[in-house]
Design an enzyme around this catalytic site. Structure first.
Site, PDB file in Angstrom:
ATOM      1  N   ALA A  99      -6.072  10.202   1.463  1.00  0.00           N
ATOM      2  CA  ALA A  99      -7.494   9.911   1.651  1.00  0.00           C
ATOM      3  C   ALA A  99      -8.092   9.694   0.268  1.00  0.00           C
ATOM      4  O   ALA A  99      -8.654  10.593  -0.345  1.00  0.00           O
ATOM      5  CB  ALA A  99      -8.175  11.063   2.376  1.00  0.00           C
ATOM      6  N   VAL A 100      -7.912   8.476  -0.235  1.00  0.00           N
ATOM      7  CA  VAL A 100      -8.327   8.150  -1.596  1.00  0.00           C
ATOM      8  C   VAL A 100      -9.604   7.314  -1.532  1.00  0.00           C
ATOM      9  O   VAL A 100      -9.726   6.422  -0.685  1.00  0.00           O
ATOM     10  CB  VAL A 100      -7.189   7.406  -2.334  1.00  0.00           C
ATOM     11  CG1 VAL A 100      -7.612   6.992  -3.729  1.00  0.00           C
ATOM     12  CG2 VAL A 100      -5.930   8.264  -2.375  1.00  0.00           C
ATOM     13  N   TYR A 109     -11.862   6.447   1.795  1.00  0.00           N
ATOM     14  CA  TYR A 109     -11.079   6.776   2.994  1.00  0.00           C
ATOM     15  C   TYR A 109     -11.136   8.268   3.333  1.00  0.00           C
ATOM     16  O   TYR A 109     -10.672   8.683   4.391  1.00  0.00           O
ATOM     17  CB  TYR A 109      -9.618   6.336   2.839  1.00  0.00           C
ATOM     18  CG  TYR A 109      -9.373   4.863   3.111  1.00  0.00           C
ATOM     19  CD1 TYR A 109     -10.092   3.879   2.451  1.00  0.00           C
ATOM     20  CD2 TYR A 109      -8.404   4.452   4.022  1.00  0.00           C
ATOM     21  CE1 TYR A 109      -9.864   2.530   2.679  1.00  0.00           C
ATOM     22  CE2 TYR A 109      -8.160   3.107   4.267  1.00  0.00           C
ATOM     23  CZ  TYR A 109      -8.897   2.148   3.586  1.00  0.00           C
ATOM     24  OH  TYR A 109      -8.653   0.813   3.827  1.00  0.00           O
ATOM     25  N   HIS A 154       5.075  -2.124  15.111  1.00  0.00           N
ATOM     26  CA  HIS A 154       3.688  -2.509  14.837  1.00  0.00           C
ATOM     27  C   HIS A 154       3.076  -3.140  16.094  1.00  0.00           C
ATOM     28  O   HIS A 154       3.691  -4.017  16.705  1.00  0.00           O
ATOM     29  CB  HIS A 154       3.677  -3.500  13.673  1.00  0.00           C
ATOM     30  CG  HIS A 154       2.316  -3.729  13.093  1.00  0.00           C
ATOM     31  ND1 HIS A 154       1.310  -4.364  13.801  1.00  0.00           N
ATOM     32  CD2 HIS A 154       1.785  -3.410  11.897  1.00  0.00           C
ATOM     33  CE1 HIS A 154       0.227  -4.433  13.052  1.00  0.00           C
ATOM     34  NE2 HIS A 154       0.487  -3.852  11.889  1.00  0.00           N
ATOM     35  N   PRO A 155       1.878  -2.693  16.486  1.00  0.00           N
ATOM     36  CA  PRO A 155       1.306  -3.175  17.757  1.00  0.00           C
ATOM     37  C   PRO A 155       1.027  -4.674  17.762  1.00  0.00           C
ATOM     38  O   PRO A 155       0.982  -5.287  18.825  1.00  0.00           O
ATOM     39  CB  PRO A 155      -0.005  -2.383  17.879  1.00  0.00           C
ATOM     40  CG  PRO A 155      -0.365  -1.985  16.484  1.00  0.00           C
ATOM     41  CD  PRO A 155       0.959  -1.768  15.786  1.00  0.00           C
ATOM     42  N   GLY A 156       0.870  -5.246  16.604  1.00  0.00           N
ATOM     43  CA  GLY A 156       0.559  -6.672  16.540  1.00  0.00           C
ATOM     44  C   GLY A 156       1.767  -7.569  16.807  1.00  0.00           C
ATOM     45  O   GLY A 156       1.618  -8.774  17.020  1.00  0.00           O
ATOM     46  N   TYR A 157       2.977  -6.991  16.779  1.00  0.00           N
ATOM     47  CA  TYR A 157       4.169  -7.852  16.841  1.00  0.00           C
ATOM     48  C   TYR A 157       5.175  -7.449  17.900  1.00  0.00           C
ATOM     49  O   TYR A 157       6.249  -8.004  17.971  1.00  0.00           O
ATOM     50  CB  TYR A 157       4.847  -7.885  15.455  1.00  0.00           C
ATOM     51  CG  TYR A 157       3.899  -8.415  14.412  1.00  0.00           C
ATOM     52  CD1 TYR A 157       3.709  -9.786  14.272  1.00  0.00           C
ATOM     53  CD2 TYR A 157       3.140  -7.547  13.622  1.00  0.00           C
ATOM     54  CE1 TYR A 157       2.795 -10.278  13.356  1.00  0.00           C
ATOM     55  CE2 TYR A 157       2.217  -8.027  12.711  1.00  0.00           C
ATOM     56  CZ  TYR A 157       2.052  -9.392  12.583  1.00  0.00           C
ATOM     57  OH  TYR A 157       1.150  -9.891  11.691  1.00  0.00           O
ATOM     58  N   GLU A 179       4.818  -1.860   3.098  1.00  0.00           N
ATOM     59  CA  GLU A 179       5.267  -2.122   4.469  1.00  0.00           C
ATOM     60  C   GLU A 179       6.383  -3.174   4.485  1.00  0.00           C
ATOM     61  O   GLU A 179       7.312  -3.095   5.296  1.00  0.00           O
ATOM     62  CB  GLU A 179       4.081  -2.585   5.325  1.00  0.00           C
ATOM     63  CG  GLU A 179       4.377  -2.708   6.797  1.00  0.00           C
ATOM     64  CD  GLU A 179       3.141  -3.131   7.593  1.00  0.00           C
ATOM     65  OE1 GLU A 179       2.517  -2.274   8.228  1.00  0.00           O
ATOM     66  OE2 GLU A 179       2.802  -4.339   7.554  1.00  0.00           O
TER      67      GLU A 179
HETATM   68  C1  LIG Z   1      -1.209  -0.093  11.114  1.00  0.00           C
HETATM   69  C2  LIG Z   1      -0.396  -0.222   9.881  1.00  0.00           C
HETATM   70  O1  LIG Z   1       0.816  -0.239   9.956  1.00  0.00           O
HETATM   71  N1  LIG Z   1      -1.076  -0.266   8.714  1.00  0.00           N
HETATM   72  C3  LIG Z   1      -0.495  -0.721   7.461  1.00  0.00           C
HETATM   73  C4  LIG Z   1      -1.211  -1.982   7.006  1.00  0.00           C
HETATM   74  O2  LIG Z   1      -2.608  -2.022   6.785  1.00  0.00           O
HETATM   75  P1  LIG Z   1      -3.918  -1.086   6.964  1.00  0.00           P
HETATM   76  O3  LIG Z   1      -5.073  -1.964   7.186  1.00  0.00           O
HETATM   77  O4  LIG Z   1      -3.681  -0.051   7.977  1.00  0.00           O
HETATM   78  O5  LIG Z   1      -4.038  -0.379   5.503  1.00  0.00           O
HETATM   79  P2  LIG Z   1      -5.075   0.749   5.099  1.00  0.00           P
HETATM   80  O6  LIG Z   1      -6.293   0.149   4.521  1.00  0.00           O
HETATM   81  O7  LIG Z   1      -5.271   1.679   6.235  1.00  0.00           O
HETATM   82  O8  LIG Z   1      -4.268   1.484   3.929  1.00  0.00           O
HETATM   83  C5  LIG Z   1      -3.173   2.324   4.230  1.00  0.00           C
HETATM   84  C6  LIG Z   1      -3.492   3.790   3.909  1.00  0.00           C
HETATM   85  O9  LIG Z   1      -3.630   3.960   2.496  1.00  0.00           O
HETATM   86  C7  LIG Z   1      -4.631   4.924   2.216  1.00  0.00           C
HETATM   87  N2  LIG Z   1      -5.773   4.313   1.505  1.00  0.00           N
HETATM   88  C8  LIG Z   1      -5.920   2.947   1.430  1.00  0.00           C
HETATM   89  C9  LIG Z   1      -6.974   2.388   0.733  1.00  0.00           C
HETATM   90  C10 LIG Z   1      -7.933   3.228   0.110  1.00  0.00           C
HETATM   91  O10 LIG Z   1      -8.918   2.798  -0.536  1.00  0.00           O
HETATM   92  N3  LIG Z   1      -7.773   4.581   0.216  1.00  0.00           N
HETATM   93  C11 LIG Z   1      -6.728   5.142   0.911  1.00  0.00           C
HETATM   94  O11 LIG Z   1      -6.629   6.373   0.997  1.00  0.00           O
HETATM   95  C12 LIG Z   1      -5.049   5.511   3.563  1.00  0.00           C
HETATM   96  O12 LIG Z   1      -4.234   6.615   3.890  1.00  0.00           O
HETATM   97  C13 LIG Z   1      -4.776   4.356   4.513  1.00  0.00           C
HETATM   98  O13 LIG Z   1      -4.669   4.805   5.852  1.00  0.00           O
HETATM   99  O14 LIG Z   1      -0.587  -2.472   5.808  1.00  0.00           O
HETATM  100  C14 LIG Z   1      -0.624  -1.585   4.715  1.00  0.00           C
HETATM  101  C15 LIG Z   1       0.113  -2.325   3.626  1.00  0.00           C
HETATM  102  O15 LIG Z   1      -0.183  -1.848   2.361  1.00  0.00           O
HETATM  103  C16 LIG Z   1       0.023  -0.240   5.064  1.00  0.00           C
HETATM  104  O16 LIG Z   1       1.420  -0.391   5.216  1.00  0.00           O
HETATM  105  C17 LIG Z   1      -0.581   0.317   6.344  1.00  0.00           C
HETATM  106  O17 LIG Z   1       0.072   1.513   6.698  1.00  0.00           O
END
Ligand SMILES: CC(=O)N[C@H]1[C@@H](OP(=O)(O)OP(=O)(O)OC[C@H]2O[C@@H](n3ccc(=O)[nH]c3=O)[C@H](O)[C@@H]2O)O[C@H](CO)[C@H](O)[C@@H]1O
Ligand SMILES: [Mn+2]
Length: 303
Positions: A67-68, A71, A178-181, A248
């Protein structure tokens, strides 16, 4: 020797055996991979049997969540819903990685469950925050988790639990479709296709497209995966290339050549904006809708 059926009928396992008789298999989804790993869908397992096997083992479950920056706002719902649905009755140790310790909410945890906060630096790129999880998971397993836990789950924070996520998800190396695929074949997966990246997957190859939001397994196996992804991310960075979907993409390459021993269906990784489909009888864990421009440090606000 004939079994002692009277004592069996009166034993606690009788209820479980009875449940087995009413257990029906799913027919409209694929429930096993070509390498004979189960794909976990509602209806493919009996929670009573699963619990009767795993609960007596007194397992320790580590759960990492990052949780950065902004988030940190997702933490309360994540933790509160996890306490309702995630590995209930197990020992769960949450490791919260954050640069905003003072904003971590105090959530009441069930007995046997606890939290450790690990400070991490912030960043002005969301891609880097997401990717650097691999390095931090690797080092935290080496320094701490490796000595404390049997299994580890590494989860996205921008999520909520809505239904049972239990011991049916335990195995040596676990990934989630992944739910999208899940309805598509590998030529449509967003794998890294540039040869210059270490995450490259050649056309014609691929099993599933796995989401980066949920990785799990034995601590040692997840350590190996995280270390590999960290090294590949660093090798790419040294060549000034970043894979299409950051860690990912590297995860997907690793899992193509190191097959998971269990796969979770998209019930375990849904997205709130996505309408429920027929195959999905229960949504257990789902990404909340987020305003990207508002929460990510490097996404421009639309005019
Ligand atoms: C559903 C799914 O599979 N999600 C993936 C997807 O996009 P997502 O859109 O799910 O990425 P995201 O923005 O949720 O970032 C992944 C995670 O990094 C952390 N975070 C991110 C940004 C920030 O400012 N602060 C922070 O704490 C947080 O725990 C977040 O849940 O692609 C990313 C590629 O990099 C990650 O692989 C994610 O896991
Ligand atoms: Mn996410």
């Amino acid at each position: 020797i004939s079994p002692d059926t009277t004592s069996l009928q009166n034993s606690p396992t009788a209820a479980i055996l009875k449940a087995v008789r009413y257990f029906t298999m799913r027919t409209n989804v694929v429930t096993v991979t070509p390498w004979l790993a189960p794909i976990v869908w509602e209806g493919t397992f009996n929670p009573l049997i699963v619990d009767s096997i795993y609960k007596p083992m007194h397992l320790s479950i580590a759960t990492t969540v990052f949780a950065v920056g902004k988030y940190v706002r997702f933490l309360r719902d994540f933790l509160e819903t996890a306490e309702k649905h995630f590995m209930v009755d197990f020992k769960v140790h949450y490791y919260i990685f954050t640069d905003r310790r003072e904003d971590v909410p105090a959530v009441v945890l069930a007995p046997g469950r606890n939290v450790t906060i690990i400070p991490v630096p912030g960043s002005n790129r969301w891609q880097e925050i997401s990717s650097r999880r691999m390095e931090m998971i690797q080092t935290t397993i080496e320094n701490q988790i490796g000595k404390e836990a049997d299994y580890i789950f590494c989860l996205d924070v921008d999520t909520k639990f809505h239904g049972r996520w239990g011991a049916e998800t335990l195995s040596r190396l676990v990934a989630t479709i992944h739910p999208g695929y899940y309805e598509q074949t590998h030529e449509h997966y967003p794998y890294e296709r540039r040869l210059a990246s270490r995450a490259y997957i050649p056309a014609g190859e691929g099993d599933y497209y796995y989401g980066g939001a949920t990785i799990a397994g034995y601590v040692g196996d997840v350590h190996k995966l995280a270390k590999y992804c960290r090294e590949q991310l660093e090798a790419d960075a040294a060549n000034s290339i970043e894979a299409t979907w950051q860690e990912e993409s590297h995860l997907n390459r690793y899992l193509l050549y190191n097959k998971p021993t269990k796969i979770l269906s998209p019930e375990y990784l849904w997205q709130d904006f996505k309408a429920k489909t027929n195959e999905v009888q229960i949504i257990r864990f789902s990404q909340v809708n987020k305003n990207y421009a508002e929460v990510r440090p490097n996404v421009k606000k639309r005019k």
